[in-house]
Design a protein around this motif. Structure first.
Motif, PDB file in Angstrom:
ATOM      1  N   ALA A  66       0.842  -1.204   0.000  1.00  0.00           N
ATOM      2  CA  ALA A  66       0.000   0.000   0.000  1.00  0.00           C
ATOM      3  C   ALA A  66       0.872   1.247   0.000  1.00  0.00           C
ATOM      4  O   ALA A  66       2.013   1.246   0.482  1.00  0.00           O
ATOM      5  CB  ALA A  66      -0.921  -0.002   1.223  1.00  0.00           C
ATOM      6  N   ASP A  68       0.917   3.907   1.719  1.00  0.00           N
ATOM      7  CA  ASP A  68       1.394   4.502   2.968  1.00  0.00           C
ATOM      8  C   ASP A  68       2.550   3.716   3.597  1.00  0.00           C
ATOM      9  O   ASP A  68       3.162   4.184   4.554  1.00  0.00           O
ATOM     10  CB  ASP A  68       0.251   4.678   3.976  1.00  0.00           C
ATOM     11  N   ASP A  70       4.759   1.967   1.220  1.00  0.00           N
ATOM     12  CA  ASP A  70       5.677   1.770   0.102  1.00  0.00           C
ATOM     13  C   ASP A  70       6.828   2.769   0.141  1.00  0.00           C
ATOM     14  O   ASP A  70       6.668   3.938   0.496  1.00  0.00           O
ATOM     15  CB  ASP A  70       4.907   1.926  -1.211  1.00  0.00           C
ATOM     16  N   LEU A  98      -0.097  -3.635   4.208  1.00  0.00           N
ATOM     17  CA  LEU A  98      -0.868  -2.411   4.334  1.00  0.00           C
ATOM     18  C   LEU A  98      -1.116  -2.082   5.793  1.00  0.00           C
ATOM     19  O   LEU A  98      -0.866  -2.902   6.688  1.00  0.00           O
ATOM     20  CB  LEU A  98      -2.203  -2.525   3.595  1.00  0.00           C
ATOM     21  N   THR A  99      -1.608  -0.874   6.041  1.00  0.00           N
ATOM     22  CA  THR A  99      -2.044  -0.480   7.372  1.00  0.00           C
ATOM     23  C   THR A  99      -3.563  -0.496   7.427  1.00  0.00           C
ATOM     24  O   THR A  99      -4.230  -0.531   6.393  1.00  0.00           O
ATOM     25  CB  THR A  99      -1.556   0.934   7.722  1.00  0.00           C
ATOM     26  N   ALA A 102      -5.237   2.076   5.350  1.00  0.00           N
ATOM     27  CA  ALA A 102      -5.193   1.927   3.890  1.00  0.00           C
ATOM     28  C   ALA A 102      -6.179   0.892   3.379  1.00  0.00           C
ATOM     29  O   ALA A 102      -6.358   0.771   2.162  1.00  0.00           O
ATOM     30  CB  ALA A 102      -3.782   1.555   3.447  1.00  0.00           C
ATOM     31  N   VAL A 125      -1.438  -6.842   7.864  1.00  0.00           N
ATOM     32  CA  VAL A 125      -1.979  -5.524   8.187  1.00  0.00           C
ATOM     33  C   VAL A 125      -1.436  -4.999   9.513  1.00  0.00           C
ATOM     34  O   VAL A 125      -1.565  -5.656  10.558  1.00  0.00           O
ATOM     35  CB  VAL A 125      -3.521  -5.556   8.268  1.00  0.00           C
TER      36      VAL A 125
END
Length: 211
Positions: A66, A68, A70, A98-99, A102, A125
């Motif tokens: 994602a 945020d 990357d 990802l978070t 995101a 995540v």
């Protein structure tokens, strides 16, 4: 730059140890594991999820990241330590980093098929927190109750109550309508890890069923 992202000090033994912990988390959904390894330079990703990447990714693995999380440094470290390929197509990814902020439930991650359910994307995540102590005595019902395979009765898991965290758990609840297709999720918060596979039934801690 990849040197700033630590690899496993003893790849053969460390990967076996971490794999057993990850497997334990998947087989007993909602239980917490603490992964012991050097923390990466990204606080947003955390040591636990970086440990999952180092353990599960290899030359045959495709990883979607994602925006945020990357960065050129992460991409370089991922390739350097694991040989995994970074993809910009979420539908072709074996793993997605990802978070909770995101997460978009409309993102077209692979769900696998009835014949090959293992070909679905596993989401890694980073979440607000990971706890499974009940806070109901304080009137806090922000957690999620898990039941199903690997859980004797039920287990409480609290990953946070932001909109992104609620979307994540609601998406997990929706797995029931497409099983055996669906998404598996591994949550990380600093060095802590928990997993919720697609076979798990998800309800709110206040007993209201999700989907």
């Amino acid at each position: 730059m990849s040197a700033a992202w630590p690899g496993l000090a003893d790849p053969a033994h460390d990967s076996q140890r971490l794999f057993r912990q990850i497997l334990g988390a998947m087989s007993e959904p909602g239980t917490l594991e603490t992964l012991t390894l050097p923390a990466p330079p990204s606080d947003a990703l955390g040591a636990a999820l970086w440990g999952v990447v180092l353990t599960l990714c290899d030359l045959e693995t495709r990883v979607w990241i994602a925006a945020d999380l990357d960065s050129p440094a992460l991409r370089q470290a991922l390739t350097f330590h694991t040989g995994a390929r970074v993809t910009d197509d979420p539908a072709s990814a074996d793993f997605a980093l990802l978070t909770h902020d995101a997460f978009d439930p409309e993102m077209p991650f692979a769900l696998g098929s009835d014949t090959y359910p293992d070909r679905g994307t596993t989401l890694l995540v980073a979440v607000e927190r990971l706890e499974n102590e009940s806070n109901e005595a304080r009137g806090d019902t922000n957690g999620w109750r898990l039941s199903g395979p690997g859980i004797a009765d039920s287990r409480l898991l609290d990953i946070g109550d932001s909109p992104g965290c609620r979307r994540l758990m609601s998406r997990l609840g929706a797995n029931r309508t497409s099983f055996p297709q669906g998404l598996d999720m591994i949550f990380g918060c600093s060095a802590r890890l928990a997993a919720v596979p697609r076979s798990t039934r998800v309800t709110r801690a206040d007993a209201k069923e999700v989907n």
